[in-house]
Design a protein around this motif. Sequence first.
Motif, PDB file in Angstrom:
ATOM      1  N   ARG A  99       0.866   4.139  -2.871  1.00 59.41           N
ATOM      2  CA  ARG A  99       0.631   5.543  -2.549  1.00 59.41           C
ATOM      3  C   ARG A  99       1.768   6.428  -3.048  1.00 59.41           C
ATOM      4  O   ARG A  99       1.546   7.537  -3.548  1.00 59.41           O
ATOM      5  CB  ARG A  99       0.467   5.701  -1.027  1.00 59.41           C
ATOM      6  CG  ARG A  99       0.112   7.136  -0.608  1.00 59.41           C
ATOM      7  CD  ARG A  99      -0.130   7.262   0.886  1.00 59.41           C
ATOM      8  NE  ARG A  99       1.046   6.913   1.669  1.00 59.41           N
ATOM      9  CZ  ARG A  99       1.143   5.818   2.410  1.00 59.41           C
ATOM     10  NH1 ARG A  99       0.134   4.952   2.452  1.00 59.41           N
ATOM     11  NH2 ARG A  99       2.234   5.561   3.101  1.00 59.41           N
TER      12      ARG A  99
ATOM     13  N   GLN B   4       0.829  -1.215   0.000  1.00 55.96           N
ATOM     14  CA  GLN B   4       0.000   0.000   0.000  1.00 55.96           C
ATOM     15  C   GLN B   4       0.860   1.261   0.000  1.00 55.96           C
ATOM     16  O   GLN B   4       0.552   2.241  -0.701  1.00 55.96           O
ATOM     17  CB  GLN B   4      -0.930  -0.006   1.221  1.00 55.96           C
ATOM     18  CG  GLN B   4      -2.078  -0.982   1.090  1.00 55.96           C
ATOM     19  CD  GLN B   4      -2.970  -0.979   2.317  1.00 55.96           C
ATOM     20  OE1 GLN B   4      -2.503  -1.110   3.440  1.00 55.96           O
ATOM     21  NE2 GLN B   4      -4.268  -0.842   2.106  1.00 55.96           N
ATOM     22  N   ASN B   5       1.945   1.241   0.751  1.00 57.09           N
ATOM     23  CA  ASN B   5       2.866   2.386   0.745  1.00 57.09           C
ATOM     24  C   ASN B   5       3.483   2.574  -0.641  1.00 57.09           C
ATOM     25  O   ASN B   5       3.647   3.705  -1.119  1.00 57.09           O
ATOM     26  CB  ASN B   5       3.964   2.199   1.782  1.00 57.09           C
ATOM     27  CG  ASN B   5       3.446   2.291   3.201  1.00 57.09           C
ATOM     28  OD1 ASN B   5       2.361   2.811   3.436  1.00 57.09           O
ATOM     29  ND2 ASN B   5       4.205   1.782   4.159  1.00 57.09           N
TER      30      ASN B   5
ATOM     31  N   GLU C 143      -4.350   2.874  -2.859  1.00 59.16           N
ATOM     32  CA  GLU C 143      -3.922   1.939  -1.834  1.00 59.16           C
ATOM     33  C   GLU C 143      -4.835   0.722  -1.766  1.00 59.16           C
ATOM     34  O   GLU C 143      -4.424  -0.354  -1.333  1.00 59.16           O
ATOM     35  CB  GLU C 143      -3.884   2.627  -0.459  1.00 59.16           C
ATOM     36  CG  GLU C 143      -2.881   3.769  -0.381  1.00 59.16           C
ATOM     37  CD  GLU C 143      -2.942   4.467   0.961  1.00 59.16           C
ATOM     38  OE1 GLU C 143      -3.358   3.826   1.940  1.00 59.16           O
ATOM     39  OE2 GLU C 143      -2.584   5.648   1.030  1.00 59.16           O
TER      40      GLU C 143
END
Length: 582
Positions: free
Chosen positions: A33, A29-30, A70
């Motif tokens: 993003r 997810q990071n 995300e």
Amino acid sequence: MAHIALYRTWRSQTFRDVVGQTHITQTLQNSLRENRLTHAYLFNGPRGTGKTSTAKILAKAVNCLNGPAEEPCNACSACERITEGAVMDVVEIDAASNRGVEEIRDIRDKVKYAPTEVRQKVYIIDEVHMLTTEAFNALLKTLEEPPAHVMFVLATTEPHKIPATIISRCQRFDFRRVSMDDQVQRLQYICDQEGISISEEALHYIARLSDGGMRDALSLLDQATSFATGEVQLSDILSITGGVASDQFKKLVLYIKDKNLGAALELIDTFMQEGKSADKCIENLINYFRDLLMVRMVPNSPVITERVFDMRELSEIASHFTPAEMMGMIETLNHYQSEMKYSVQPQTLLEISIMKMCGGHRGGGGQAAVSSSADAGQRMPQGDLMAQMTQRLKQLEEQIAGLVKSGVTGAAVPQAKPAAKIMSASAPSKKSGIKLDGYLKASEGPETKAGLMKWSQVLGLVKERKITVHAWFVNGDLVSVLDDVVLVAFKNDMHRNTTEKPENKLIIEQVLASVFGKPMRLLTIMRKEWDDAKNEATSSTPEVMELVADEGHPGAAAPPKEEWISEAIQLFGEELVTIKED
């Protein structure tokens, strides 16, 4: 509408739905993003932990019409069609059935073309360790420098089978077994959503049986729901899996503690009448003693607290045994579990293990439960024990003496008398240190023929005595019987070496003595050495040499026969000289 399996219905569709893999989902997810995605990922871990599901979620996240984000929205056409598997640019390949170089070359050829339906092409290769070496080589360059519009996700349960050159070109994520707490929470949530009524104890037992695999847990829950009428109880799970309830194991262990063999065997018979399998019972009993040992040794460890439903009860049972006794019982059970693989009567082996444990932990002092004495673990008076140890020592001494004799002096061939004529020929192969001349002659003799008639009886008795010894010994062939020696030839060196172990050889020689009616020694040889010796003996014609007096001294007296023999041995060597009568 047809029923859809729970593991399919509740397959994770977003990163937050993936159970027990926060260290992976948070990293991905990071990356989404911050737009720091790489071109190749390697997902590895046990089955049913979310590798392929996470790969599909990643494919949706990078191609979501409302992203990249995300989390995929699962509402746009791209997300919905990827979920259905209807997008040509998101390709899911099973490497177990498409493992050849041609399939990978096809990917390599198509990867250069731009996606037609979504933003980025994604190739998900499941069970990637099944690819052939040639296929890995074909994938290597493409995996290292793919076009900007392509992403590879490789999934495997066995990363050690993947070449290091492939692994080094991927960003690796290690999926973990899902903890029991996480599994129970997820199962409870699914049960609430599906309207399934289930007891907490049953949920814990399902989570424990699944061994950290969420898919296995959901499959078992689905099966239990179909089986049960009303609320799913622990008894329902035990019925469909063949397991035994912990309270039944508690009874059995207390019978063992009290040395109540009759009640213990009756309980085992009850298990069998209920349709439980002996191998499953012994496996579960090993796990039960393992929990007892862990409760006794490390009572507050999270490793044990998450496995055990009733900690207080287990602690009470564990207090009746010393750690050494419990380790001995585990060793006994493990031994008979291994023997079950070769047995047609597994229940008998389970009962024997219970017998040994009922008599194997008398007294304290940390004595192990496993006993190698002839009375199946019963403690004997000190005088009887000394007598048994003395007898065992004598048997070992006799066996060692036999081994030394066979290795140094070879076959028990009667000594020939000196003669006037000496025959010399090339000796057979002597890799084993055994002189084979006598055995080659005896291989067609009446002793060997009689031995072959009894050989099936020998193998049958060895199997009755110890089935694991029979598993190795049966690969040997009786090739010769000479006096008190049985010569067996093996094709495989490992089979021969295992047979030659002192404890295994002792069992075989005891069986030989009972079948042949007299003490017999076992000698072993490799089949190639025996065949070479037979061929050489058949093809070679001995060269007869006669020692005579020097022609230059017609009047000289011939030396004694003993000097002739000594001179022949010095010229040709003792191994190449055979002394025969005139």
